[in-house]
Design a protein around this motif. Structure first.
Motif, PDB file in Angstrom:
ATOM      1  N   UNK A  32      54.867  33.127  90.847  1.00 21.46           N
ATOM      2  CA  UNK A  32      56.322  33.273  90.952  1.00 21.46           C
ATOM      3  C   UNK A  32      57.001  32.183  90.136  1.00 21.46           C
ATOM      4  N   UNK A  33      58.298  32.360  89.911  1.00 25.69           N
ATOM      5  CA  UNK A  33      59.088  31.373  89.158  1.00 25.69           C
ATOM      6  C   UNK A  33      58.456  31.038  87.811  1.00 25.69           C
ATOM      7  N   UNK A  34      57.975  32.074  87.124  1.00 28.20           N
ATOM      8  CA  UNK A  34      57.327  31.867  85.825  1.00 28.20           C
ATOM      9  C   UNK A  34      58.380  31.520  84.770  1.00 28.20           C
ATOM     10  N   UNK A  35      58.226  30.370  84.163  1.00 31.02           N
ATOM     11  CA  UNK A  35      59.167  29.916  83.132  1.00 31.02           C
ATOM     12  C   UNK A  35      58.390  29.466  81.903  1.00 31.02           C
ATOM     13  N   UNK A  36      58.967  29.693  80.737  1.00 32.93           N
ATOM     14  CA  UNK A  36      58.313  29.277  79.490  1.00 32.93           C
ATOM     15  C   UNK A  36      59.344  28.714  78.524  1.00 32.93           C
ATOM     16  N   UNK A  37      58.853  28.005  77.531  1.00 33.54           N
ATOM     17  CA  UNK A  37      59.711  27.593  76.428  1.00 33.54           C
ATOM     18  C   UNK A  37      59.955  28.824  75.548  1.00 33.54           C
ATOM     19  N   UNK A  38      60.834  28.710  74.574  1.00 29.27           N
ATOM     20  CA  UNK A  38      61.224  29.896  73.802  1.00 29.27           C
ATOM     21  C   UNK A  38      60.941  29.758  72.308  1.00 29.27           C
ATOM     22  N   UNK A  39      59.829  29.132  71.970  1.00 31.69           N
ATOM     23  CA  UNK A  39      59.470  28.982  70.558  1.00 31.69           C
ATOM     24  C   UNK A  39      58.985  30.303  69.983  1.00 31.69           C
ATOM     25  N   UNK A  40      59.411  30.622  68.766  1.00 31.23           N
ATOM     26  CA  UNK A  40      58.967  31.849  68.097  1.00 31.23           C
ATOM     27  C   UNK A  40      57.606  31.610  67.446  1.00 31.23           C
ATOM     28  N   UNK A  41      56.676  32.555  67.656  1.00 31.40           N
ATOM     29  CA  UNK A  41      55.349  32.437  67.065  1.00 31.40           C
ATOM     30  C   UNK A  41      54.964  33.742  66.383  1.00 31.40           C
ATOM     31  N   UNK A  42      53.982  33.662  65.498  1.00 33.04           N
ATOM     32  CA  UNK A  42      53.595  34.838  64.719  1.00 33.04           C
ATOM     33  C   UNK A  42      52.795  35.849  65.532  1.00 33.04           C
ATOM     34  N   UNK A  43      52.126  35.397  66.597  1.00 39.24           N
ATOM     35  CA  UNK A  43      51.322  36.303  67.416  1.00 39.24           C
ATOM     36  C   UNK A  43      52.037  36.573  68.742  1.00 39.24           C
ATOM     37  N   UNK A  44      53.271  37.033  68.656  1.00 42.97           N
ATOM     38  CA  UNK A  44      54.058  37.220  69.870  1.00 42.97           C
ATOM     39  C   UNK A  44      53.503  38.278  70.813  1.00 42.97           C
ATOM     40  N   UNK A  45      52.880  39.327  70.266  1.00 40.07           N
ATOM     41  CA  UNK A  45      52.400  40.411  71.117  1.00 40.07           C
ATOM     42  C   UNK A  45      51.368  39.921  72.130  1.00 40.07           C
ATOM     43  N   UNK A  46      50.394  39.122  71.662  1.00 41.05           N
ATOM     44  CA  UNK A  46      49.388  38.601  72.578  1.00 41.05           C
ATOM     45  C   UNK A  46      49.985  37.627  73.569  1.00 41.05           C
ATOM     46  N   UNK A  47      50.900  36.784  73.101  1.00 45.31           N
ATOM     47  CA  UNK A  47      51.531  35.794  73.965  1.00 45.31           C
ATOM     48  C   UNK A  47      52.359  36.470  75.058  1.00 45.31           C
ATOM     49  N   UNK A  48      53.155  37.460  74.676  1.00 48.48           N
ATOM     50  CA  UNK A  48      53.981  38.166  75.649  1.00 48.48           C
ATOM     51  C   UNK A  48      53.126  38.969  76.621  1.00 48.48           C
ATOM     52  N   UNK A  49      52.008  39.479  76.122  1.00 48.95           N
ATOM     53  CA  UNK A  49      51.103  40.235  76.989  1.00 48.95           C
ATOM     54  C   UNK A  49      50.538  39.373  78.101  1.00 48.95           C
TER      55      UNK A  49
END
Length: 292
Positions: free
Chosen positions: A119-136
């Protein structure tokens, strides 16, 4: 490793210049009858059975779950992210820290037996080239319902599953910190380098390798293979390509790095880089910057 320490180490480096068998035959009398050949009994050699994975009951979370786990699979597919994705469980505070391969993760979790939710999952918002895996990875964390731990070939695997017991994330407790930092290349393909100038810095957090050959600066990517014992590869290696007095030695190092698929410890402060056949392509010795 702290990024400042890595950069400092790199700057420091950039500145430093059958025998054949004999048959013995006894004589036989002509009247001796030939012996009939006996049928040869076929022997079936059975392959050793692979050791089945050992599944553990989560009876001591602090011992069995706490600490850092590297994410290697997302829904049974190998993870490919810009940085090393990992989760770190703080059992006493029920907090989760880590990285999804792009951004820092913070969350809380609730653990009851083998049931776990975040719960309360929070992340920084840096843009990366492999966003699909990171978002998954982030999406998978929000769907986690249970966990299981098993040992495969001596390596602990953590499986995070959804309500239907389908695997969402697979993690391993395998640490590459022992190879992170600056090294002197002491041997290439069995030949001593006889120099303190050939040096590289391995950063297993940022998945980068830097180096100085005494003439040129080299840079490249690090790929950690958690499914192979000591699995590590160096890719996309580039050099500044200045002509130096020992360009052959530099070329040999670049080839050795490109052939590397694994590493192993060779003492308290040394490691060996191995190719796919298990041959040693290079030997590295830990560089103590305090003595420089």
């Amino acid at each position: 490793m702290n990024k400042t320490a890595i950069i400092s180490a790199f700057l420091c480096l950039a500145m430093m210049p059958a025998m054949a068998s004999a048959g013995i035959f006894g004589s036989k009398k002509k009247s001796q009858k030939r012996k009939t050949k006996q049928p040869v009994e076929q022997v079936v050699v059975q392959k050793p059975k692979e050791e089945a994975p050992k599944t553990f009951t989560l009876s001591d979370p602090i011992k069995q779950l706490s600490g850092e786990w590297t994410i290697i699979r997302l829904k049974n597919k190998k993870v490919s992210t810009e940085e090393r994705p990992f989760l770190n469980f703080e059992i006493k505070s029920s907090r989760l820290y880590g990285n999804n391969g792009c951004n820092v993760i913070n969350a809380s979790f609730r653990l009851e037996g083998n049931l776990i939710s975040f719960a309360d999952i929070a992340t920084t918002s840096r843009e990366c080239s492999h966003n699909s895996g990171s978002r998954g990875i982030l999406k998978a964390l929000s769907e986690v319902h249970s966990l299981s731990i098993e040992e495969i070939d001596g390596v602990e695997h953590l499986h995070l599953m959804n309500k239907n017991s389908h695997n969402l994330l697979t993690l391993v407790r395998k640490n590459y910190d022992s190879i992170c930092g600056p090294w002197i290349v002491t041997d290439i393909e069995g030949e001593p380098t006889l120099s303190q100038e050939l040096r590289i810095v391995i950063d297993t957090d940022q998945l980068k390798v830097h180096g100085n050959t005494g003439c040129n600066v080299i840079n490249g990517d690090v790929v950690l293979d958690y499914e192979r014992t000591g699995g590590i590869q160096f890719e996309n290696i580039i050099s500044t390509r200045k002509m130096g007095y020992n360009i052959n030695r530099e070329t040999a190092l670049l080839i050795a790095l490109e052939e590397t698929v694994a590493m192993r410890q060779a003492g308290n402060s040394s490691i060996e880089l191995l190719d796919k056949k298990g041959n040693v392509v290079a030997k590295l010795s830990r560089l103590d910057l305090k003595k420089q």
